[in-house]
Motif scaffolding. Sequence first.
Motif, short mmCIF file in Angstrom:
data_model
loop_
_atom_site.label_atom_id
_atom_site.label_comp_id
_atom_site.label_asym_id
_atom_site.label_seq_id
_atom_site.Cartn_x
_atom_site.Cartn_y
_atom_site.Cartn_z
N GLU A 32 28.97 33.99 -94.40
CA GLU A 32 28.93 32.53 -94.48
C GLU A 32 28.31 31.94 -93.24
O GLU A 32 28.59 32.38 -92.12
CB GLU A 32 30.34 31.95 -94.65
CG GLU A 32 30.33 30.47 -94.98
CD GLU A 32 31.42 29.72 -94.26
OE1 GLU A 32 31.84 28.68 -94.79
OE2 GLU A 32 31.86 30.14 -93.16
N THR A 74 43.17 36.92 -102.37
CA THR A 74 41.95 36.11 -102.49
C THR A 74 41.82 35.42 -103.84
O THR A 74 40.92 34.61 -104.03
CB THR A 74 40.69 37.00 -102.32
OG1 THR A 74 40.65 37.93 -103.42
CG2 THR A 74 40.73 37.76 -101.02
N ASP A 120 31.79 37.50 -102.47
CA ASP A 120 30.98 36.29 -102.43
C ASP A 120 31.89 35.19 -101.91
O ASP A 120 32.85 34.79 -102.57
CB ASP A 120 30.47 35.98 -103.84
CG ASP A 120 29.68 34.67 -103.89
OD1 ASP A 120 29.64 33.96 -102.86
OD2 ASP A 120 29.12 34.38 -104.95
N PHE A 121 31.59 34.74 -100.69
CA PHE A 121 32.42 33.78 -99.97
C PHE A 121 32.86 32.59 -100.83
O PHE A 121 33.97 32.11 -100.72
CB PHE A 121 31.63 33.29 -98.77
CG PHE A 121 32.47 32.87 -97.63
CD1 PHE A 121 32.91 33.81 -96.70
CD2 PHE A 121 32.85 31.56 -97.47
CE1 PHE A 121 33.70 33.43 -95.63
CE2 PHE A 121 33.66 31.18 -96.40
CZ PHE A 121 34.07 32.11 -95.49
N SER A 122 31.94 32.15 -101.68
CA SER A 122 32.22 30.93 -102.43
C SER A 122 33.22 31.13 -103.57
O SER A 122 33.70 30.16 -104.16
CB SER A 122 30.90 30.38 -103.01
OG SER A 122 30.36 31.33 -103.91
N GLN A 123 33.55 32.38 -103.88
CA GLN A 123 34.41 32.66 -105.03
C GLN A 123 35.88 32.86 -104.65
O GLN A 123 36.70 33.17 -105.49
CB GLN A 123 33.93 33.93 -105.76
CG GLN A 123 32.51 33.87 -106.27
CD GLN A 123 32.32 32.76 -107.29
OE1 GLN A 123 33.10 32.64 -108.23
NE2 GLN A 123 31.33 31.90 -107.07
N SER A 125 39.67 32.03 -102.92
CA SER A 125 40.62 31.04 -102.40
C SER A 125 41.81 31.79 -101.81
O SER A 125 42.51 32.53 -102.51
CB SER A 125 41.07 30.09 -103.50
OG SER A 125 41.56 30.81 -104.59
N PRO A 176 25.34 34.95 -102.13
CA PRO A 176 25.50 34.17 -103.36
C PRO A 176 24.39 34.56 -104.34
O PRO A 176 23.46 35.28 -103.98
CB PRO A 176 25.35 32.72 -102.89
CG PRO A 176 24.59 32.81 -101.61
CD PRO A 176 24.95 34.12 -100.98
N ARG A 218 15.45 25.92 -101.47
CA ARG A 218 16.67 25.36 -100.90
C ARG A 218 16.46 23.91 -100.51
O ARG A 218 15.55 23.59 -99.77
CB ARG A 218 17.03 26.24 -99.68
CG ARG A 218 18.18 25.79 -98.84
CD ARG A 218 19.55 25.92 -99.49
NE ARG A 218 19.82 27.14 -100.22
CZ ARG A 218 20.31 28.26 -99.68
NH1 ARG A 218 20.54 28.36 -98.41
NH2 ARG A 218 20.56 29.31 -100.43
#
Lengths: 248, 248
Positions: A32, A74, A120-123, A125, A176, A218
């Motif tokens: 990230e 996670t 994947d950092f965004s997935q 919690s 990602p 991007r």
Amino acid sequence: MEFKKILEEKSDSSWELYLPHLSVDCVIFGFEGARLKVLLTKMKEKNLWALPGGYVLKTENIKEAANRILQERTGAENIYLQQFRVFSDLNRSEGFFEEFEPTLWNKQRFLSVGFYALVDFSQVSLVVDSISDACVWKAIDELPELMMDHRSIFDKALITVRRQLNHKPIGLNLLPDKFTMPELQRLYEIILAKKLNRGNFFRKILRYDILIKLDESRKGGAHKAPDLYQFDLEKYEMALRNGFNEGW
Amino acid sequence: MEFKKILEEKSDSSWELYLPHLSVDCVIFGFEGARLKVLLTKMKEKNLWALPGGYVLKTENIKEAANRILQERTGAENIYLQQFRVFSDLNRSEGFFEEFEPTLWNKQRFLSVGFYALVDFSQVSLVVDSISDACVWKAIDELPELMMDHRSIFDKALITVRRQLNHKPIGLNLLPDKFTMPELQRLYEIILAKKLNRGNFFRKILRYDILIKLDESRKGGAHKAPDLYQFDLEKYEMALRNGFNEGW
């Protein structure tokens, strides 16, 4: 509830549920902000950071155990994970529980199977469990002191990821879905712990023919928007089976 | 003495001496007559071949356990060995001891840590233990059926050696002190499971600058005697630290 009491309350059922002497420790990597990070937990009352870990149910194999532990922490399923080493030194963990009764589950000798995981950092919690009061991502070049032998478990995990970069889908699992070429290069540089020449990296990656250039770039930022890429899954898998033999 | 009685007699002391649920299995490689071989034992009364294995003393780590097991089998000390994977499937071994009492040491669930070992064939003298009636070298392309999950333990060991060929001293530990270039190439071909071009191999090896050409050649044979080489230990170790990045 205080730390000691929680451990004592859990002890009896742990003896019933889990295989004795065996634990699992997870080195969970995420990428990230152009930094490689690892997930750490902080033990209640003790000012000590640790890798997330757990035990092996009598009814599961070690990969199922690692998956369960990862999911509890996670919330994520189907995480890419690999065992990489057993840590078995005498007194690697026992001394930590000196103040407790000898019958306490945690006080026995544990051999720990190290797993590394790529998320994947965004997935993700994060979940803080009952014996911790924090669960956070830390950049690998700014790790706090870790308890027991967890620093050497981390070091060995990073070396393993570095060695496996050419035959396991490391990039695929850390990035990602869509990413820029500089992001991919940065990830390789961090894992390999060395600067790579931009032109060479670009040429080699294109020669392996594992990327699909997307028809978008991007958004945001003052500079020219960089192109976005995706992995071509079929070609990437085939390339990994053969190994990227050229090195970087 | 019969197989069953031997196991029953050993059971009580095993519960005292060893960590429960944990075993070690060794894939011991040797190179002889231009063939890669692996050491197998044959269980008494059962017509079943197995990898040499054993258990972990409560007072040792797993590397010490593997070293002890290897020494008991081969008489050799300071053997090169590496753990490579834990095999932990449910019922991977328990079914084999169905006919026995549930308290028998061998009948519990075992998770096994796989080690591979590389030995100089000429330094080994084999020992047959009390529950085996044979201990022999078998060429890896002519293996008999193996008991339990030992075939997959062997397969995984070979894949590991293949992947580590570029950053572990595989050649050094399998070859005798002095060897010919065709012998070295043959070893690489077997481990990589592919033919290599003689000229390319020769050029690459020389470019890595890890060999010392000796002032002697292999005696005997009708053809021109091939030159003998030794590894230059210092340069070899440095090259391994960097990794042989070119591939073969």
